[in-house]
Design a protein around this motif. Structure first.
Motif, PDB file in Angstrom:
ATOM      1  N   UNK A  75       0.703  -1.204   0.000  1.00 17.36           N
ATOM      2  CA  UNK A  75       0.000   0.000   0.000  1.00 17.36           C
ATOM      3  C   UNK A  75       0.760   1.303   0.000  1.00 17.36           C
ATOM      4  N   UNK A  76       0.004   2.192  -0.551  1.00 15.80           N
ATOM      5  CA  UNK A  76       0.458   3.583  -0.535  1.00 15.80           C
ATOM      6  C   UNK A  76      -0.417   4.371   0.430  1.00 15.80           C
ATOM      7  N   UNK A  77       0.228   5.001   1.391  1.00 13.18           N
ATOM      8  CA  UNK A  77      -0.457   5.844   2.362  1.00 13.18           C
ATOM      9  C   UNK A  77      -0.504   7.257   1.796  1.00 13.18           C
ATOM     10  N   UNK A  78      -1.715   7.817   1.766  1.00 14.19           N
ATOM     11  CA  UNK A  78      -1.875   9.188   1.275  1.00 14.19           C
ATOM     12  C   UNK A  78      -2.028  10.120   2.469  1.00 14.19           C
ATOM     13  N   UNK A  79      -1.181  11.130   2.547  1.00 12.97           N
ATOM     14  CA  UNK A  79      -1.032  11.880   3.799  1.00 12.97           C
ATOM     15  C   UNK A  79      -1.497  13.337   3.808  1.00 12.97           C
ATOM     16  N   UNK A  80      -2.328  13.805   2.860  1.00 12.77           N
ATOM     17  CA  UNK A  80      -2.637  15.234   2.884  1.00 12.77           C
ATOM     18  C   UNK A  80      -3.243  15.702   4.213  1.00 12.77           C
ATOM     19  N   UNK A  81      -4.138  14.922   4.795  1.00  8.64           N
ATOM     20  CA  UNK A  81      -4.770  15.346   6.050  1.00  8.64           C
ATOM     21  C   UNK A  81      -3.865  15.038   7.238  1.00  8.64           C
ATOM     22  N   UNK A  82      -3.256  13.865   7.191  1.00  9.18           N
ATOM     23  CA  UNK A  82      -2.398  13.438   8.297  1.00  9.18           C
ATOM     24  C   UNK A  82      -1.283  14.450   8.554  1.00  9.18           C
ATOM     25  N   UNK A  83      -0.777  15.027   7.475  1.00 10.34           N
ATOM     26  CA  UNK A  83       0.304  15.993   7.591  1.00 10.34           C
ATOM     27  C   UNK A  83      -0.077  17.203   8.435  1.00 10.34           C
ATOM     28  N   UNK A  84      -1.384  17.518   8.472  1.00 17.77           N
ATOM     29  CA  UNK A  84      -1.847  18.642   9.291  1.00 17.77           C
ATOM     30  C   UNK A  84      -1.876  18.259  10.772  1.00 17.77           C
ATOM     31  N   UNK A 345      -6.954   3.444  -5.781  1.00 15.62           N
ATOM     32  CA  UNK A 345      -7.241   2.595  -4.633  1.00 15.62           C
ATOM     33  C   UNK A 345      -6.856   3.415  -3.412  1.00 15.62           C
ATOM     34  N   UNK A 346      -7.844   4.138  -2.907  1.00 15.52           N
ATOM     35  CA  UNK A 346      -7.575   5.092  -1.830  1.00 15.52           C
ATOM     36  C   UNK A 346      -8.531   4.862  -0.676  1.00 15.52           C
ATOM     37  N   UNK A 347      -7.984   4.455   0.450  1.00 13.51           N
ATOM     38  CA  UNK A 347      -8.808   4.316   1.636  1.00 13.51           C
ATOM     39  C   UNK A 347      -8.141   4.979   2.823  1.00 13.51           C
ATOM     40  N   UNK A 348      -6.815   5.061   2.774  1.00 14.37           N
ATOM     41  CA  UNK A 348      -6.077   5.587   3.926  1.00 14.37           C
ATOM     42  C   UNK A 348      -6.401   7.056   4.168  1.00 14.37           C
ATOM     43  N   UNK A 351      -9.932   7.293   5.536  1.00 16.66           N
ATOM     44  CA  UNK A 351      -9.998   6.875   6.941  1.00 16.66           C
ATOM     45  C   UNK A 351      -9.557   8.026   7.842  1.00 16.66           C
ATOM     46  N   UNK A 352      -8.449   8.654   7.479  1.00 12.40           N
ATOM     47  CA  UNK A 352      -7.916   9.743   8.301  1.00 12.40           C
ATOM     48  C   UNK A 352      -8.874  10.936   8.295  1.00 12.40           C
ATOM     49  N   UNK A 353      -9.341  11.292   7.119  1.00 12.85           N
ATOM     50  CA  UNK A 353     -10.239  12.450   7.005  1.00 12.85           C
ATOM     51  C   UNK A 353     -11.519  12.222   7.822  1.00 12.85           C
ATOM     52  N   UNK A 354     -12.071  11.028   7.736  1.00 19.03           N
ATOM     53  CA  UNK A 354     -13.321  10.773   8.458  1.00 19.03           C
ATOM     54  C   UNK A 354     -13.083  10.730   9.968  1.00 19.03           C
ATOM     55  N   UNK A 355     -11.970  10.125  10.384  1.00 18.75           N
ATOM     56  CA  UNK A 355     -11.652  10.092  11.810  1.00 18.75           C
ATOM     57  C   UNK A 355     -11.500  11.495  12.371  1.00 18.75           C
ATOM     58  N   UNK A 356     -10.900  12.349  11.572  1.00 19.46           N
ATOM     59  CA  UNK A 356     -10.673  13.735  11.981  1.00 19.46           C
ATOM     60  C   UNK A 356     -11.999  14.491  12.150  1.00 19.46           C
ATOM     61  N   UNK A 357     -12.867  14.397  11.146  1.00 18.01           N
ATOM     62  CA  UNK A 357     -14.142  15.123  11.227  1.00 18.01           C
ATOM     63  C   UNK A 357     -15.032  14.564  12.330  1.00 18.01           C
TER      64      UNK A 357
END
Ligand SMILES: Cc1cc2nc3c(=O)[nH]c(=O)nc-3n(C[C@H](O)[C@H](O)[C@H](O)COP(=O)(O)OP(=O)(O)OC[C@H]3O[C@@H](n4cnc5c(N)ncnc54)[C@H](O)[C@@H]3O)c2cc1C
Ligand code: SF4
Ligand code: SF4
Lengths: 465, 104
Positions: A75-84, A345-348, A351-357
């Protein structure tokens, strides 16, 4: 926060949890928690971290020996939200993605497109990194603990406590393992036994679930095999995606290869309904993919470090359950938030965005001393106006189309494109004109002539709009 | 040696060797079961549980009821959705037992 949170039960004797062999933190269980998070995956740890930052007392419950112990992705982790939210550069990342390649496989040919924009080499690397979940999820949970959350591992949530319709806590498989809390964040992933068991969502149909298998491979006797084969320097890495019958037979899905630091991840995912009806079992399909003529040279001499399997909810926007309930919210894969359509194929990130909101909605409801679904509605609203629901809705049509055209797209077209390609570049003594028109003819035949091609273009035009 | 010229051999390990790469703690009891054995034996003709399982847990049984080698289970959940009769009982192994992935 405990003072303002309603329905806080501090009656220790019945609600205390015996967690003597916990590996993390030593909480005082006499104090009840404001919120319990079920599952320390990406969505759960993000929610715990965000709520802890907002001053809430948070309990993060994970069934694995450590966060990540039960988790699998590409997998590839996509970090736009996590980075904040956290210092991503301090995380256990494997490689940043410098090249994405899409290969169409017929049974013996490959036709591929590769994209490697120069800017992906520069931080923040398009917010795309390979990671290993065993390490990464543990790190992320640690960030939540540092923010003040309490983590318990080796503890499975077995049900929800209810008062009428309202969720008021969790039951676990620990002795006396009942914990009351005003808010429960369900971040249990796609195999959502707790949410389903409490009737907060319905079980998905098998047409909406993909089975994924993956191997992590190493190259014991070949130093620099990864750098050489994938043309890499430094921390650069690749993500290769494969479709067509050479990848997953006639099933709906695809294969992948991702480069980690010293290993590669190779795997595939396809619909469970196809696995049940037409396609050989996942392990056999993986074997065939790994030995495809276009894939085998990349994996030659590899040894299996780990074999894993996991499912992906891929019902899209239509299958998102009710996200908000009295005293509970559903986030990440448990809410079906994965974009899986062949191109993406994007879920990471979802997941982060929804957990945050969800966490922000809980924090704000707690401030107002309310636990009802209306008070948590901000979560649903924020998610609907975020990229998560926008993207899921935007690509809904694509999944339906691709499903309808699957034979053409996954079998006929890859073959025709490969044939046309070899015809176009054929080296013989005939003039190039002749090759070009044969190639064109072959392609056109596959798509049903000019009318067929035009219709196909119209059907997929939204991809570019 | 390659069977087809120009294509290198890739050794695919057996399912046993593959499962051997995963750390496993036996929970003692099976976390998997069928709800009503009679449905497997009399009603089910497809044994989709066997077809989808990536870990060779579900195996055709002589009496038509599948045998379950639960200690192979990778906890992916596939069998739970795949069974067209909703006949799979599926729980998580207790207190962290079952598989532990290092990489994931
Ligand atoms: C084969 C495969 C490849 C993928 N590739 C990619 C990719 O390349 N890029 C990408 O962005 N996405 C990818 N995804 C999707 C991505 O992995 C998920 O969307 C993401 O992991 C969802 O995170 P989550 O926190 O919602 O759920 P999970 O990561 O599943 O976390 C759920 C957590 O809850 C715990 N848990 C579950 N039930 C209980 C319980 N009852 N009690 C206590 N704890 C519990 C679990 O152990 C786990 O830690 C892939 C998925 C698969 C299966
Ligand atoms: S698919 Fe379901 S009903 Fe059929 S054998 Fe398997 S468990 Fe039994
Ligand atoms: S959960 Fe997955 S690995 Fe376990 S028995 Fe079911 S299909 Fe097989």
């Amino acid at each position: 926060m405990t003072e303002t949170a309603p329905e806080t039960d501090t009656d220790g004797s019945t609600d205390r949890i015996d967690l003597t062999d916990r590996d993390t933190a030593t909480p005082d269980y006499d104090d009840a928690f404001d919120a319990v998070v079920v599952g320390a995956g990406l969505a759960g740890s993000t929610a715990a971290l965000t709520m802890a930052d907002e001053g809430l007392d948070v309990l993060l419950v994970e069934r694995g020996r450590y966060p990540g112990a039960k988790n699998v992705f590409g997998g590839v982790l996509y970090t736009p939200t996590l980075r904040q939210l956290v210092d991503v550069d301090a995380a256990p990342l494997e490689r940043y993605i410098a090249e994405r390649r899409f290969g169409m496989l017929s049974d013996e040919d490959e036709t591929a497109v590769s994209i490697s924009p120069g800017e992906w080499h520069d931080p923040p690397h398009n917010d795309s990194y390979t990671v290993l979940r065993g390490e990464f999820d543990e790190w992320l949970a640690e960030q939540a603990v540092e923010a003040g959350a309490t983590l318990v591992t080796r503890t499975t949530v077995t049900g929800l406590l209810r008062e009428g319709d309202r969720v008021v806590g969790i039951e676990t498989d620990r002795p006396d393992g009942t914990i009351r809390a005003p808010y429960v964040v369900l971040a249990e992933g796609g195999n959502s036994l707790v949410s389903e068991g409490a009737d907060l969502k319905e079980k998905d149909r098998r047409e909406n679930v993909a089975v994924g298998v993956k191997e992590v491979l190493e190259f014991p006797e070949r130093e620099h095999a990864i750098e050489d084969r994938f043309r890499l320097t430094g921390d650069a890495g690749v993500s290769y995606h494969y479709f067509g019958e050479g990848a997953v037979g006639d099933a709906f899905g695809g294969g992948f290869i991702y480069t980690n630091g010293d290993t590669v991840s190779v795997g595939l995912a396809y619909r469970l309904s196809d696995a049940a009806t037409s396609q050989p079992d996942p392990e056999g399909t993986l074997n065939a993919f790994k030995t495809h003529p276009a894939v085998a040279p990349l994996l030659r001499g590899a040894r299996t470090v780990e074999y894993t399997a996991k499912t992906i909810p891929e019902g899209g926007a239509d299958e998102i359950p009710e996200l908000v309930h009295d005293g509970a919210v559903i986030v990440g894969d448990a809410a079906g938030l994965v974009l899986n359509n062949g191109l993406h194929l994007e879920g990471t990130n979802m997941a982060v965005e929804s957990g945050y909101h969800a966490a922000n909605a809980v924090a704000s409801a707690a401030q107002r001393g309310r636990t009802d679904a209306d008070a948590l509605a901000a979560y649903r609203e924020d998610l609907e106006s975020s990229f998560v629901v926008e993207n899921l809705e935007r690509y809904e049509w694509l999944i339906e189309r691709v499903q309808a055209d699957r034979e053409l797209l996954f079998e006929e077209l890859p073959r025709a494109v490969a044939d046309a390609g070899s015809e176009y570049f054929r080296m013989d003594r005939a003039p190039k004109d002749q090759h070009a028109s044969t190639a064109k003819r072959e392609l056109l035949r596959a798509v049903g002539g000019y009318t067929g091609a035009a219709k196909l273009a119209v059907r997929y035009r939204k991809l570019l709009s | 040696m390659s069977v087809e010229p120009g294509i290198p051999t890739v050794d695919n390990e057996s399912i046993e060797d593959r499962l051997y790469t995963v750390k496993y703690e036996d929970p003692g009891d099976s976390h998997l079961d069928v709800t009503i054995p009679g449905i497997c034996a009399e009603k089910c003709v497809t044994t989709d549980c066997v077809k989808v399982c990536p870990a060779d847990v579900w195996r055709e049984g002589e009496d038509g009821v599948p045998n379950i080698a639960y200690e192979n289970c990778l906890e992916c959940g596939s069998c739970r959705w795949a069974c067209p009769h909703g006949n799979v009982e599926w729980e998580y192994p207790d207190t962290g037992a079952g598989v532990t992935y290092k990489n994931g």
